[in-house]
Motif scaffolding. Structure first.
Motif, PDB file in Angstrom:
ATOM      1  N   SER A 157      -8.838  20.636   5.731  1.00  0.00           N
ATOM      2  CA  SER A 157      -8.501  21.092   4.390  1.00  0.00           C
ATOM      3  C   SER A 157      -7.501  22.249   4.404  1.00  0.00           C
ATOM      4  O   SER A 157      -6.949  22.587   3.370  1.00  0.00           O
ATOM      5  CB  SER A 157      -9.767  21.502   3.631  1.00  0.00           C
ATOM      6  N   THR A 158      -7.254  22.833   5.566  1.00  0.00           N
ATOM      7  CA  THR A 158      -6.290  23.932   5.644  1.00  0.00           C
ATOM      8  C   THR A 158      -5.108  23.527   6.517  1.00  0.00           C
ATOM      9  O   THR A 158      -5.219  22.657   7.384  1.00  0.00           O
ATOM     10  CB  THR A 158      -6.923  25.211   6.241  1.00  0.00           C
ATOM     11  N   GLU A 159      -3.999  24.170   6.297  1.00  0.00           N
ATOM     12  CA  GLU A 159      -2.800  23.905   7.101  1.00  0.00           C
ATOM     13  C   GLU A 159      -3.070  24.201   8.570  1.00  0.00           C
ATOM     14  O   GLU A 159      -2.631  23.462   9.459  1.00  0.00           O
ATOM     15  CB  GLU A 159      -1.627  24.738   6.581  1.00  0.00           C
ATOM     16  N   GLU A 160      -3.783  25.279   8.845  1.00  0.00           N
ATOM     17  CA  GLU A 160      -4.085  25.643  10.235  1.00  0.00           C
ATOM     18  C   GLU A 160      -4.887  24.540  10.931  1.00  0.00           C
ATOM     19  O   GLU A 160      -4.604  24.182  12.074  1.00  0.00           O
ATOM     20  CB  GLU A 160      -4.862  26.957  10.264  1.00  0.00           C
ATOM     21  N   GLN A 161      -5.876  23.963  10.247  1.00  0.00           N
ATOM     22  CA  GLN A 161      -6.647  22.861  10.824  1.00  0.00           C
ATOM     23  C   GLN A 161      -5.741  21.656  11.085  1.00  0.00           C
ATOM     24  O   GLN A 161      -5.834  21.019  12.144  1.00  0.00           O
ATOM     25  CB  GLN A 161      -7.772  22.432   9.879  1.00  0.00           C
TER      26      GLN A 161
END
Length: 164
Positions: A43-47
């Motif tokens: 759900s996050t850009e980092e993930q």
């Protein structure tokens, strides 16, 4: 699907919870990887940068559309449970579920998971999960059965178990 598994593990370690079991020699014999309520895998850009983009780049447009994430935001979602074959049926997975069951019980939450392996139905129901149903979904890789489970901590008491 090694890229998919690697992307899941990396994102789960970043934003989820990972539990492992080792034997007396310190060898890894099993692990579980969870996303807590309110969190969703990738759900996050980092993930996504931890392997999802690499995995998705190898898929056809049809497969990319199929693989879009879906919300699992009301339960502790078990994304991966792996137990070494020579340690299966020895209580390792049951012990790995214990810390998350305790957290869910304390917060009034649930555990949930799904599997595409028909043989795992009896594994999850034997652990106290309620079988909620099955469906067959079409994917670019063929038709896959999806079996869905939920554990209500009120109906499945938490027991003291230790990982050996």
């Amino acid at each position: 699907m090694p890229l998919q598994a690697l992307a899941l593990l990396r994102a789960g370690v970043l934003s989820g919870e990972y539990y492992e079991a080792t034997n007396e020699e310190g060898e890894l014999v099993g692990y579980t990887m969870w996303m807590p309520p309110g969190q969703e895998m990738f759900s996050t850009e980092e993930q996504k940068q931890l392997g999802l983009y690499e995995f998705m780049a190898k898929l056809s447009d049809e497969a990319k559309e199929y693989y879009r994430t879906k919300g699992k935001l009301d339960s502790w979602w078990l994304h991966m449970a792996m137990i070494r074959r020579d340690y299966q049926r020895q209580g390792v997975l049951r012990a790995l579920l214990s810390p998350v069951r305790e957290k869910a019980a304390a917060a009034g939450q649930y555990l949930a998971t799904c599997t595409t392996n028909d043989d795992n139905i009896h594994v999850y129901t034997g652990l106290g999960f309620d079988f909620k149903g099955s469906t067959v979904i079409s994917s670019p890789w063929g038709d896959w059965p999806i079996h869905v489970f939920k554990m209500d901590w009120k109906a499945t008491p938490v027991t003291e178990e230790k990982i050996e």
